[in-house]
Design a protein around this motif. Structure first.
Motif, PDB file in Angstrom:
ATOM      1  N   UNK A  15      14.447  20.522   8.711  1.00 32.56           N
ATOM      2  CA  UNK A  15      15.544  19.601   8.410  1.00 32.56           C
ATOM      3  C   UNK A  15      16.726  19.946   9.304  1.00 32.56           C
ATOM      4  N   UNK A  16      17.198  18.941  10.044  1.00 37.00           N
ATOM      5  CA  UNK A  16      18.297  19.112  10.986  1.00 37.00           C
ATOM      6  C   UNK A  16      19.419  18.167  10.595  1.00 37.00           C
ATOM      7  N   UNK A  17      20.585  18.720  10.290  1.00 36.76           N
ATOM      8  CA  UNK A  17      21.737  17.896   9.918  1.00 36.76           C
ATOM      9  C   UNK A  17      22.674  17.788  11.114  1.00 36.76           C
ATOM     10  N   UNK A  18      22.873  16.568  11.587  1.00 37.96           N
ATOM     11  CA  UNK A  18      23.730  16.342  12.753  1.00 37.96           C
ATOM     12  C   UNK A  18      25.204  16.478  12.389  1.00 37.96           C
ATOM     13  N   UNK A  19      25.973  16.972  13.351  1.00 39.28           N
ATOM     14  CA  UNK A  19      27.425  16.962  13.199  1.00 39.28           C
ATOM     15  C   UNK A  19      27.881  15.504  13.160  1.00 39.28           C
ATOM     16  N   UNK A  20      29.035  15.236  12.556  1.00 41.56           N
ATOM     17  CA  UNK A  20      29.541  13.859  12.554  1.00 41.56           C
ATOM     18  C   UNK A  20      29.602  13.305  13.980  1.00 41.56           C
ATOM     19  N   UNK A  89      25.105  20.188  18.374  1.00 40.90           N
ATOM     20  CA  UNK A  89      24.581  19.016  17.681  1.00 40.90           C
ATOM     21  C   UNK A  89      24.507  19.127  16.161  1.00 40.90           C
ATOM     22  N   UNK A  90      24.314  20.338  15.642  1.00 44.24           N
ATOM     23  CA  UNK A  90      24.044  20.497  14.215  1.00 44.24           C
ATOM     24  C   UNK A  90      25.247  21.011  13.445  1.00 44.24           C
ATOM     25  N   UNK A  91      25.418  20.480  12.242  1.00 41.50           N
ATOM     26  CA  UNK A  91      26.524  20.911  11.380  1.00 41.50           C
ATOM     27  C   UNK A  91      26.197  22.187  10.614  1.00 41.50           C
ATOM     28  N   UNK A  92      24.914  22.556  10.581  1.00 41.56           N
ATOM     29  CA  UNK A  92      24.473  23.771   9.895  1.00 41.56           C
ATOM     30  C   UNK A  92      23.152  24.198  10.507  1.00 41.56           C
ATOM     31  N   UNK A  93      22.747  25.436  10.292  1.00 42.94           N
ATOM     32  CA  UNK A  93      21.462  25.866  10.853  1.00 42.94           C
ATOM     33  C   UNK A  93      20.308  25.026  10.294  1.00 42.94           C
TER      34      UNK A  93
END
Length: 103
Positions: A15-20, A89-93
């Motif tokens: 699971x990859x959460x993108x930064x805004x 790119x990601x807001x969290x690991x």
């Protein structure tokens, strides 16, 4: 696919959460490297999906012939080059869950 027993296969959900504002950059980067990953030894399937409940989240579904193939993928230039962009790119690991199919 080699003659490995299906119980040796390793499934991974990432699971990859993108930064805004970075979801388009994230999905573009993933689209660019997936064709190369699919040619890696031991790759059975590798796909990317947008979470319908959170359009800034990408869920990766992977299946590898065995743990060694997944480990080789993790250090291969294609994936390590992508991983180098995580801070941008990601807001969290990433959250990675490895699975073993039993039925």
């Amino acid at each position: 696919m080699s003659q490995t027993d299906a119980t040796d296969h390793v499934q991974l959900v990432g699971t990859l959460k993108a930064k805004p504002g970075k979801i388009d950059d994230l999905t573009s980067a993933i689209k660019n490297f997936i064709p190369a990953v699919k040619t890696e030894p031991g790759c059975i399937s590798y796909s990317a999906h947008i979470d319908r409940s959170d359009p800034n989240t990408v869920v990766m579904l992977e299946e590898w012939e065995n743990a060694a193939a997944l480990e080789a993928h993790a250090i291969a230039p294609t994936f390590s080059g992508f991983a180098a962009s995580f801070d941008q790119l990601l807001s969290e690991p990433p959250v990675l869950v490895t699975l073993r199919q039993f039925a």
